[in-house]
Design a protein around this motif. Structure first.
Motif, PDB file in Angstrom:
ATOM      1  N   UNK A  15     -48.815 134.229  48.887  1.00  0.00           N
ATOM      2  CA  UNK A  15     -48.559 132.843  48.530  1.00  0.00           C
ATOM      3  C   UNK A  15     -49.453 131.900  49.336  1.00  0.00           C
ATOM      4  N   UNK A  16     -50.742 132.013  49.133  1.00  0.00           N
ATOM      5  CA  UNK A  16     -51.672 131.116  49.821  1.00  0.00           C
ATOM      6  C   UNK A  16     -51.383 129.670  49.438  1.00  0.00           C
ATOM      7  N   UNK A  17     -51.334 128.810  50.449  1.00  0.00           N
ATOM      8  CA  UNK A  17     -51.103 127.391  50.210  1.00  0.00           C
ATOM      9  C   UNK A  17     -49.641 126.989  50.164  1.00  0.00           C
ATOM     10  N   UNK A  18     -48.720 127.894  50.431  1.00  0.00           N
ATOM     11  CA  UNK A  18     -47.305 127.570  50.281  1.00  0.00           C
ATOM     12  C   UNK A  18     -46.843 126.537  51.319  1.00  0.00           C
ATOM     13  N   UNK A  19     -47.310 126.651  52.571  1.00  0.00           N
ATOM     14  CA  UNK A  19     -46.926 125.668  53.590  1.00  0.00           C
ATOM     15  C   UNK A  19     -47.417 124.277  53.210  1.00  0.00           C
ATOM     16  N   UNK A  20     -48.602 124.217  52.658  1.00  0.00           N
ATOM     17  CA  UNK A  20     -49.180 122.949  52.191  1.00  0.00           C
ATOM     18  C   UNK A  20     -48.368 122.384  51.023  1.00  0.00           C
ATOM     19  N   UNK A  70     -59.690 103.413  53.343  1.00  0.00           N
ATOM     20  CA  UNK A  70     -58.690 103.575  52.313  1.00  0.00           C
ATOM     21  C   UNK A  70     -57.717 104.638  52.782  1.00  0.00           C
ATOM     22  N   UNK A  71     -56.455 104.256  52.925  1.00  0.00           N
ATOM     23  CA  UNK A  71     -55.460 105.201  53.387  1.00  0.00           C
ATOM     24  C   UNK A  71     -54.815 105.831  52.178  1.00  0.00           C
ATOM     25  N   UNK A  72     -55.076 107.107  51.976  1.00  0.00           N
ATOM     26  CA  UNK A  72     -54.553 107.805  50.815  1.00  0.00           C
ATOM     27  C   UNK A  72     -53.486 108.762  51.303  1.00  0.00           C
ATOM     28  N   UNK A  73     -52.258 108.446  51.020  1.00  0.00           N
ATOM     29  CA  UNK A  73     -51.175 109.235  51.557  1.00  0.00           C
ATOM     30  C   UNK A  73     -51.011 110.483  50.728  1.00  0.00           C
ATOM     31  N   UNK A  74     -51.212 111.552  51.246  1.00  0.00           N
ATOM     32  CA  UNK A  74     -51.067 112.901  50.732  1.00  0.00           C
ATOM     33  C   UNK A  74     -52.432 113.580  50.689  1.00  0.00           C
ATOM     34  N   UNK A  75     -52.625 114.542  51.538  1.00  0.00           N
ATOM     35  CA  UNK A  75     -53.854 115.311  51.544  1.00  0.00           C
ATOM     36  C   UNK A  75     -53.704 116.468  52.475  1.00  0.00           C
ATOM     37  N   UNK A  76     -54.467 117.503  52.324  1.00  0.00           N
ATOM     38  CA  UNK A  76     -54.322 118.697  53.144  1.00  0.00           C
ATOM     39  C   UNK A  76     -55.453 118.876  54.107  1.00  0.00           C
ATOM     40  N   UNK A 133     -56.073 139.119  59.988  1.00  0.00           N
ATOM     41  CA  UNK A 133     -55.773 137.906  60.756  1.00  0.00           C
ATOM     42  C   UNK A 133     -55.313 136.815  59.792  1.00  0.00           C
ATOM     43  N   UNK A 134     -54.259 136.064  60.128  1.00  0.00           N
ATOM     44  CA  UNK A 134     -53.753 135.054  59.174  1.00  0.00           C
ATOM     45  C   UNK A 134     -54.756 133.957  58.850  1.00  0.00           C
ATOM     46  N   UNK A 135     -55.717 133.682  59.739  1.00  0.00           N
ATOM     47  CA  UNK A 135     -56.707 132.646  59.452  1.00  0.00           C
ATOM     48  C   UNK A 135     -57.647 133.044  58.329  1.00  0.00           C
ATOM     49  N   UNK A 136     -57.659 134.306  57.962  1.00  0.00           N
ATOM     50  CA  UNK A 136     -58.515 134.759  56.869  1.00  0.00           C
ATOM     51  C   UNK A 136     -57.935 134.404  55.510  1.00  0.00           C
ATOM     52  N   UNK A 137     -56.725 133.837  55.495  1.00  0.00           N
ATOM     53  CA  UNK A 137     -56.083 133.495  54.227  1.00  0.00           C
ATOM     54  C   UNK A 137     -56.482 132.103  53.762  1.00  0.00           C
ATOM     55  N   UNK A 138     -56.476 131.904  52.471  1.00  0.00           N
ATOM     56  CA  UNK A 138     -56.700 130.598  51.849  1.00  0.00           C
ATOM     57  C   UNK A 138     -55.525 129.699  52.204  1.00  0.00           C
ATOM     58  N   UNK A 139     -55.796 128.483  52.668  1.00  0.00           N
ATOM     59  CA  UNK A 139     -54.705 127.645  53.168  1.00  0.00           C
ATOM     60  C   UNK A 139     -54.332 126.490  52.255  1.00  0.00           C
ATOM     61  N   UNK A 140     -55.251 125.985  51.441  1.00  0.00           N
ATOM     62  CA  UNK A 140     -54.954 124.819  50.611  1.00  0.00           C
ATOM     63  C   UNK A 140     -54.038 125.177  49.453  1.00  0.00           C
ATOM     64  N   UNK A 141     -54.381 126.233  48.715  1.00  0.00           N
ATOM     65  CA  UNK A 141     -53.627 126.617  47.529  1.00  0.00           C
ATOM     66  C   UNK A 141     -54.225 126.037  46.266  1.00  0.00           C
ATOM     67  N   UNK A 142     -53.903 126.650  45.125  1.00  0.00           N
ATOM     68  CA  UNK A 142     -54.352 126.156  43.821  1.00  0.00           C
ATOM     69  C   UNK A 142     -53.378 126.645  42.756  1.00  0.00           C
ATOM     70  N   UNK A 143     -53.719 126.418  41.515  1.00  0.00           N
ATOM     71  CA  UNK A 143     -52.795 126.780  40.435  1.00  0.00           C
ATOM     72  C   UNK A 143     -52.519 128.278  40.400  1.00  0.00           C
ATOM     73  N   UNK A 144     -53.495 129.080  40.780  1.00  0.00           N
ATOM     74  CA  UNK A 144     -53.311 130.530  40.753  1.00  0.00           C
ATOM     75  C   UNK A 144     -52.380 130.997  41.863  1.00  0.00           C
ATOM     76  N   UNK A 145     -52.630 130.562  43.087  1.00  0.00           N
ATOM     77  CA  UNK A 145     -51.819 131.047  44.205  1.00  0.00           C
ATOM     78  C   UNK A 145     -50.402 130.499  44.159  1.00  0.00           C
TER      79      UNK A 145
END
Length: 969
Positions: free
Chosen positions: A98-103, A17-23, A208-220
């Motif tokens: 702003x965790x998750x902003x690039x996503x 199943x190809x679901x377009x949009x995901x992180x 280190x930048x990898x220590x940051x949350x990358x997906x994001x949520x309603x709070x970030x």
């Protein structure tokens, strides 16, 4: 909105199943070294791209005036055109607060531009012209890509380029995409990979930048006082999305000059901004906190021990690949290897080496050992064994001939590289352009330039006991901490277990691998002129052996001219097909055979000859693919092991428990995947649920299993296909080997027929199956079944689904924001075409989802004619597409033999059937099949309150006696 592909449901019918949009958020998500982008190069010089001597495509590397790097690929035979743009910016560039902003930015780019303002216009245009689109956000890059019918490449490029020139970032969709990102986060809360990554993040150097949350949520991604998330996103885009930080790959049928003209016209307007991305990161882990030991309690029943050694970014050494050399020896699986000893001791099932947590500056070399329960108890001894192997490499592992083997296989695999799908090709190469010099874009993954012992020893020095984060994942961990974002229970302590001196007897069992006897020696492509007298190289397989117990199909490849071949066997056993007990024991038998073959077959895999042995509901599928010159050695061994089939008691017990654990764990996969896997259980026979398989196997003794092993091939029959670099006589010789080794006594017992349940007609309610799941999301799936196996019904079902896909996604995902997972996908069961509508939602009840799907299907009846011609022509082209590689062609042939009764012209007949469809015939089909609510099978994860509105699953199972036998070889 990240548009990455969700690895979708593993149906019996092997559809995705190809679901377009995901992180993408993973400890193994790849970033990239910044060497190309920050290096000083002559932007006015076009450097030649090194390609394989067998590669018929033409390439051109160029740099536009705005410093956008471009790779053009002209392929006159490509079935689709495609393009990808990789931005050298990812989650590691997120602002501190702003965790998750690039996503989030990636999501918003899909929702309209100044030139094409409608939110779903891009998706609809791609879909109606036979294409697909996707994207992903990783630690150090964001990758956007699509494919499309060849004649629509130019308008698709025009739409695609506008993402990076003038996106709207419409305020109307900000809240919706915040919810979409949050839905993605919530959907993976119980995913063990995400949970493990969350623990890693808490232990990293917080600078280190990898220590940051990358997906994001309603709070970030919430609006702040005087600062909206939209404003921050636009500022991030304007600061980071610069042409000189981008790489573009375009593949099409046009010549290079035409492609260049199109690219310059469309992409020269991307602005170049005054920014460079720094690669001067602090250390990934605080040196003062290593070594350290961590234990994590998983959701699934998992047991693994992971050695994490921080290393410099390995991409800077891509030409010499020192860490690949180390990984090859530590991860070896033949006799004398670490895994071989751990399996003999009953401590491990598998071992993997990889590079993870990669950023511009650094990465982690990972050695992951899949443990048994006994292995968890012996973890301290395992640590000592690992470091003994590392010491062994330091003392005796430096050998130029070992490097030469890697070099030889790298050269061969590059020389004989098979085509992948255009969309995969452009996406991968766009990322490669960040990592490799222009001349090495194509061969960077394969090149082993020179043996550098000093560099290998320096790289090996990072694998030390004082530079280690040791992570145990096991159900019996007693945690005292919970990770902040995914609530993963874990415990951490300083130091690692004390290293022990190994006994001499143990040391003797660990030794470095010998020279690989499977390395291909003869790479000549066999000429068709040497076929048997009066024979020609046909375009499809020919039946060369047809006996009572065996049918053998053969075709010599005359198209791809590869020194490779594909061998496929299907062993059909009445004993396996007769019951859940037979099917469960067949799965165990396949696992035990694979385990017993592993030490012998692993060198073959390294030498480009892979094999697989899997059980199905009626027997076994055996496949061998790779360089043909040494396939006979492996085939002989497979047949010998299957015929003798003697298993040690301890391996029987360990692998049986591993199989039971895997079945239990599958109920904790993503909810929509769990539900979809119930469909073949409900709709086909023979087919068994995991619960039935567990019940059938868990009390089996080794003595009972031995009786099954000895009897399962009585009355067995075999279908076989030999395709590729073989003469007819060679294929017959191997077929005779199979018949002699496997087929014996015949008592006349026939194989039970394969049956499918066609939903009963004339009912007054739809059907409902409920499968309770421990997950916060609600899941609804609707199976719509083709009324027959006819080619016309199949064609109508396929075209109807293609027309529905973009509208379903846009309405329930983009507009109504029901959840991260929304898809309309093909779900064929054997040779019956079906459609499956899927919604997994964190915030909508299942009753509401069902109502909206019903409403959607009713509304679409009047809109089917929109885009009819474009979609029809696109589907016709798809059915007429030739295979792009020898492997794909072999898979097509095998599917036609095993599923469609050797109906080799089926794809062309389907194309003709699609061409016969009219708007009126499609409307009639849709009204009868899609709009009849009483012919629907709903699957949910929660019991619905209005029981009386549905026939329950028990009623459906009662109708299984109405199953129709289908023509199945």
């Amino acid at each position: 909105m990240c548009a990455s592909t969700l690895a979708a449901v593993a149906f019996l019918f092997a559809s995705q199943l190809l679901i377009a949009q995901g992180g993408v958020e993973s400890p193994r998500a790849e970033g990239g070294v910044n060497s190309i982008f920050n290096a000083t190069i002559d932007l006015n010089t076009t450097r030649g791209v090194i390609k394989s001597e067998n590669d018929k495509r033409s390439y051109r590397y160029l740099v536009l005036d705005n410093q956008l790097r471009v790779l053009l690929i002209s392929d006159a035979t490509t079935e689709k055109s495609a393009a990808a743009l990789d931005v050298n910016v990812g989650a590691n560039q997120n602002p501190e607060d702003r965790a998750g902003l690039a996503h989030f930015l990636e999501h918003m780019l899909f929702l309209g531009t100044e030139k094409y303002p409608l939110a779903g216009e891009y998706q609809e245009f791609i879909s109606q012209h036979g294409g697909s689109f996707n994207a992903y956000t990783a630690a150090e890059n964001t990758n956007y890509f699509f494919d499309i019918d060849n004649d629509q490449l130019d308008p698709a490029l025009d739409r695609f380029a506008q993402f990076f020139i003038a996106p709207l970032f419409s305020a109307d969709y900000v809240e919706r995409e915040r919810n979409a990102v949050n839905s993605e986060y919530l959907a993976k809360l119980k995913d063990d990979g995400r949970r493990e990554w969350d623990v890693y993040r808490e232990l990293m150097n917080p600078q280190h930048p990898s220590a940051k949350f990358s997906v994001g949520n309603l709070t970030t991604l919430a609006d702040r006082d005087g600062r909206s998330v939209r404003d921050d996103m636009i500022a991030f885009y304007q600061q980071h999305y610069s042409s000189h930080l981008m790489s573009l790959v375009v593949l099409g049928r046009d010549n290079l000059d035409t492609l260049e003209k199109r690219v310059r016209a469309r992409f020269s307007a991307i602005p170049k901004r005054d920014i460079n991305i720094s690669s001067h990161y602090p250390s990934l882990f605080d040196k003062q906190r290593l070594p350290a030991s961590v234990a994590i309690k998983p959701e699934k029943e998992l047991r693994q021990l992971t050695f994490n050694f921080p290393i410099p970014n390995p991409d800077q050494f891509y030409e010499k690949k020192p860490f690949a050399y180390i990984a090859n020896l530590l991860g070896h699986e033949a006799e004398g290897s670490l895994l071989s000893l751990l399996k003999r001791l009953g401590w491990a099932d598998a071992l993997y080496t990889s590079i993870g947590l990669q950023s511009r500056k650094d990465a982690v070399f990972q050695l992951n050992i899949q443990l048994t329960p006994q292995g968890v108890r012996a973890r301290d001894q395992i640590v000592s064994l690992v470091f003994h192997c590392i010491e062994q490499l330091q003392q005796r592992g430096m050998s130029s001939w070992r490097y030469s083997e890697l070099q030889q296989m790298g050269d061969l695999n590059f020389r004989f590289q098979e085509k992948s799908a255009p969309i995969q090709t452009v996406s991968a190469l766009a990322e490669s352009m960040r990592l490799y010099t222009p001349r090495d874009i194509l061969r960077g993954d394969y090149i082993y330039s020179v043996y550098d012992e000093r560099l290998i020893k320096k790289s090996l020095s990072y694998l030390s006991s004082d530079n280690l984060l040791l992570v145990l994942t096991a159900p019996d961990v007693e945690p005292y901490r919970i990770s902040a974002l995914y609530s993963a229970p874990f415990v951490v302590r300083a130091g690692i277990p004390e290293l022990l001196d190994l006994k001499p007897a143990v040391r003797k069992e660990l030794f470095l691998p010998e020279k690989n006897l499977f390395l291909p020696k003869r790479l000549t492509v066999k000429p068709g002129s040497l076929l048997d007298e009066n024979s020609v190289a046909d375009a499809q397989p020919q039946l060369i052996l047809d006996s009572k117990n065996m049918q053998v199909w053969y075709a010599q490849d005359q198209q791809f001219m590869q020194p490779r071949a594909a061998i496929n066997l299907r062993i059909k056993s009445p004993l396996v097909a007769s019951s859940a007990e037979g099917a469960a024991q067949a799965q165990l038998f396949a696992a035990l055979i694979s385990d017993q073959l592993n030490e012998y077959a692993y060198p073959a895999k390294l030498a480009g000859i892979d094999h697989d042995i899997v059980a199905n509901s009626r027997g076994y599928d055996i496949s061998v693919f790779g360089y043909s010159s040494r396939q006979g050695l492996l085939m002989n061994k497979i047949m010998e092991v299957m015929r003798t089939s003697k298993f040690k008691e301890e391996r029987f017990s360990l692998i049986k428990e591993s199989l039971l654990r895997a079945w239990r764990n599958q109920n904790k996969d993503l909810p929509y995947q769990v539900l979809a896997k119930q469909i073949p259980v409900l709709q086909s026979a023979p087919y068994w649920s995991n619960a039935q398989l567990i019940a059938a196997l868990e009390n089996k003794t080794s003595e009972q299993f031995a009786q099954f092993s000895n009897r399962q091939l009585i009355d067995a029959k075999v279908d076989a296909l030999f395709y590729g670099n073989y003469f007819r006589a060679e294929a017959l010789k191997l077929a005779v080997l199979v018949e002699h080794e496997l087929l014996g006594r015949q008592t006349g017992r026939d194989l039970p027929p394969t049956k499918l349940l066609f939903l009963p007609k004339g009912t007054d309610k739809p059907w409902l199956y409920t499968h309770p799941l421990e997950h916060g999301d609600k899941v609804v799936e609707l199976l719509i079944q083709s009324p027959s196996l006819s080619v016309d019904d199949t064609a109508h079902m396929m075209l109807a689904l293609q027309l529905l896909q973009p509208a379903f996604y846009n309405q329930l995902r983009t507009e109504k924001q029901f959840g991260y997972v929304v898809a309309a996908a093909a779900a064929p069961l054997l040779n019956l075409e079906n459609s499956l509508l899927i919604v997994q939602s964190p915030n909508v009840t299942e009753e509401k989802i069902i109502q909206e799907i019903d409403l959607f299907l009713d509304e679409q009846y009047t809109q089917l004619s929109e885009g009819f011609n474009a979609n029809q022509q696109s589907l016709i082209k798809k059915m007429r597409e030739p295979a792009r590689s020898l492997k794909e062609q072999g898979e097509r042939y095998w599917s036609l033999i095993t599923t469609y009764n050797n109906h080799f012209s089926r794809r062309l007949e389907l194309a003709d059937a699609v061409a016969r469809i009219t708007p009126d015939s499609l409307a009639d089909f849709y009204r009868v099949v899609f709009m009849d609510k009483n012919r629907r099978l709903w699957l949910t994860s929660d019991a619905l309150s209005e029981h009386e509105n549905f026939f329950r699953v028990n009623d459906l199972l009662m109708h299984k006696q109405q199953m129709q036998s289908i023509a199945q070889p």
